[in-house]
Design an enzyme around this catalytic site. Structure first.
Site, PDB file in Angstrom:
ATOM      1  N   MET A  33       6.149   7.504  17.297  1.00  0.00           N
ATOM      2  CA  MET A  33       5.801   8.421  16.221  1.00  0.00           C
ATOM      3  C   MET A  33       4.427   9.074  16.378  1.00  0.00           C
ATOM      4  O   MET A  33       4.264  10.265  16.135  1.00  0.00           O
ATOM      5  CB  MET A  33       5.887   7.692  14.881  1.00  0.00           C
ATOM      6  N   ASP A  87       4.036   0.732  11.839  1.00  0.00           N
ATOM      7  CA  ASP A  87       2.773   0.121  11.417  1.00  0.00           C
ATOM      8  C   ASP A  87       2.566  -1.281  11.980  1.00  0.00           C
ATOM      9  O   ASP A  87       1.458  -1.811  11.922  1.00  0.00           O
ATOM     10  CB  ASP A  87       2.702   0.066   9.882  1.00  0.00           C
ATOM     11  N   ARG A 144      -4.757  10.457   2.816  1.00  0.00           N
ATOM     12  CA  ARG A 144      -3.464  10.976   3.267  1.00  0.00           C
ATOM     13  C   ARG A 144      -2.444  11.020   2.115  1.00  0.00           C
ATOM     14  O   ARG A 144      -1.692  11.980   1.977  1.00  0.00           O
ATOM     15  CB  ARG A 144      -2.930  10.076   4.387  1.00  0.00           C
ATOM     16  N   ASP A 156      -5.876   8.169   8.731  1.00  0.00           N
ATOM     17  CA  ASP A 156      -6.050   7.626  10.064  1.00  0.00           C
ATOM     18  C   ASP A 156      -6.096   8.714  11.128  1.00  0.00           C
ATOM     19  O   ASP A 156      -5.393   9.714  11.040  1.00  0.00           O
ATOM     20  CB  ASP A 156      -4.881   6.695  10.415  1.00  0.00           C
ATOM     21  N   LYS A 194       0.830  -1.217   0.000  1.00  0.00           N
ATOM     22  CA  LYS A 194       0.000   0.000   0.000  1.00  0.00           C
ATOM     23  C   LYS A 194       0.859   1.260   0.000  1.00  0.00           C
ATOM     24  O   LYS A 194       0.652   2.177  -0.796  1.00  0.00           O
ATOM     25  CB  LYS A 194      -0.914  -0.004   1.215  1.00  0.00           C
ATOM     26  N   ASN A 195       1.836   1.327   0.902  1.00  0.00           N
ATOM     27  CA  ASN A 195       2.613   2.558   1.041  1.00  0.00           C
ATOM     28  C   ASN A 195       3.501   2.811  -0.178  1.00  0.00           C
ATOM     29  O   ASN A 195       3.787   3.962  -0.499  1.00  0.00           O
ATOM     30  CB  ASN A 195       3.448   2.509   2.319  1.00  0.00           C
TER      31      ASN A 195
END
Length: 436
Positions: free
Chosen positions: A342, A320, A97, A121, A22-23
């Site tokens: 984070m 994540d 995002r 998110d 996904k990223n």
């Protein structure tokens, strides 16, 4: 709003293929805006966030053609820049995002880029300063409309510069790299992110004609070129999904094989799970997890002190997967301190695990101590709501291991990051039903 009904307590068995990352997809898809030529991309995950970005690109005028499962061609030869100033774009951009990463390519190629404050998110602050400070260093003028939270950057021609990023932001680095490849002169980015998906972006850009050196390190040097051409690219498997399946196997005492994981790109992920006591076997490019019939034991440090699992920029452990680590620890032998550095809201889902019977002490917004049950006491089924993608998958894993029938609402959050997850879980024996 959709819901999962999960009958927990069943062992699973079989193999599962991780989806495309996904990223990585969010970066790679934005890069198609850098050239008027055709870019072919394979292994694109069919998930909400990625599909939203593809839709946004289409509204921008990119010609998109699906040529197979997960494979598309993109041709950005007639980009409609007027869409960026429309009310529709202000609404579309807010919901994703990753939409922030269209700004760098548009600024580089067309001299301007706009974006509404992106959503995503609800896991804490995710500031955009790194992105825009990088664009300003390249010579762009920045403006921000506080009334409707609309950002803009403009420049006749970007000029290379030396910059030291204030944080090793992955999306920030990607955005600045995509702007710098068409800038005049040499750009040096120090404290750059260097995770595998950013490396993938740089390699793709180099195949398109960019001149990026230092790929894989925290210092990137970019010699600007006048134009980029088309290319073909295949995305890596999603390391977060791979970690999720490892957690699922451990919590359900299941024997699972995770196919084609690209081991060399997993970094510390296998080692961190081994420290939690999970047996991870390498079989070619596959991961094999045997059934942990006798449970798994967390390793302490050499001096006997409690293990701490914390996130850090690559090659550190990805934030994540900390929610997965937290869930796994609820049934381990021993205890672990999970330190989420984070984001200040990402651990707030632990109250749902506590309701299921987990022993967790939330020390502060960033730290939680987990004391494992060693499977002597099962988690109990409950009704819950998924607050974000990663918490959602963690709650799903908890529900699949729990005794009884659980209900998870707001599963659109899980769908944002996991492709057809209920179908794929049923294929390995899970009792899971989707209800509208």
């Amino acid at each position: 709003m959709a819901t999962f009904i999960i009958e927990g307590g069943h062992q699973l068995k079989g193999s599962i293929q991780p989806q495309g990352a996904k990223n990585e997809a969010l970066q790679i898809l934005c890069a198609v805006l850098l050239t008027p030529e055709t870019v072919t991309i394979h292994n694109i995950p069919d998930i909400i966030d990625v599909n939203k970005l593809i839709s946004l690109l289409e509204k921008l005028g990119v010609k998109i053609n699906k040529i197979g499962s997960g494979s598309y061609t993109f041709k950005a030869d007639e980009v409609n820049m007027k869409y960026l100033e429309s009310a529709e774009f202000k609404e579309d951009g807010k919901g994703l995002r990753g939409s922030i990463m269209i700004v760098g390519p548009l600024l580089a190629r067309f001299g301007k880029g706009y974006i509404p404050k992106p959503g995503g998110d609800k896991i804490g602050r995710r500031r955009l300063d790194t992105h825009f400070e990088g664009f300003i260093s390249l010579g762009a003028k920045f403006r921000y409309n506080r009334e409707d939270h609309f950002y803009g950057v403009e420049a006749d021609r970007l000029k290379g510069a030396y910059m030291l990023l204030d944080e090793a932001s992955v999306t920030g680095t990607a955005n600045i790299v995509m702007a710098a490849v068409l800038a005049e002169g040499i750009t040096t980015i120090y404290n750059a992110a260097c995770e595998p998906y950013l490396q993938q972006l740089c390699k793709m850009l180099n195949r398109m004609g960019a001149k990026i050196s230092g790929v894989g390190s925290n210092m990137l040097t970019i010699e600007g070129v006048d134009a980029l051409g088309g290319t073909e690219h295949r995305m890596l498997p999603d390391m977060i999904e791979i970690g999720s399946w490892i957690g699922l196997a451990a919590m359900t005492k299941s024997e699972l094989t995770i196919k084609n994981v690209s081991w060399d790109d997993l970094g510390q992920i296998p080692d961190v799970f081994r420290k939690l006591g999970i047996t991870i076997e390498r079989k070619g490019e596959d991961i094999h997890i045997p059934a942990h019939k006798d449970g798994y034991e967390i390793q302490n440090y050499i001096d006997g002190s409690i293990l701490t699992v914390a996130d850090a920029p690559w090659p550190g452990f990805t934030p994540d997967l900390l929610s997965i680590v937290l869930v796994i620890a609820t049934q381990a032998r021993g205890a672990v301190l999970v330190h989420q550095k984070m984001f200040e809201s990402r651990l707030f889902f632990v109250d749902k695990l506590i309701d299921m019977g987990a022993k967790i002490i939330l020390c502060d917004p960033h730290r939680a101590t987990v004391i494992g049950h060693d499977f002597k006491s099962s988690l109990k089924a409950t009704t819950m709501t998924s607050p974000d993608i990663r918490a959602g998958i963690s709650l799903l894993i908890a529900a699949l291991s729990a005794k009884g029938t659980s209900t998870i609402h707001n599963i659109e959050q899980i769908d944002r990051g996991y492709e057809r997850i209920d179908e794929r879980l049923r294929a390995i024996g899970a009792k899971i039903t989707r209800v509208s």
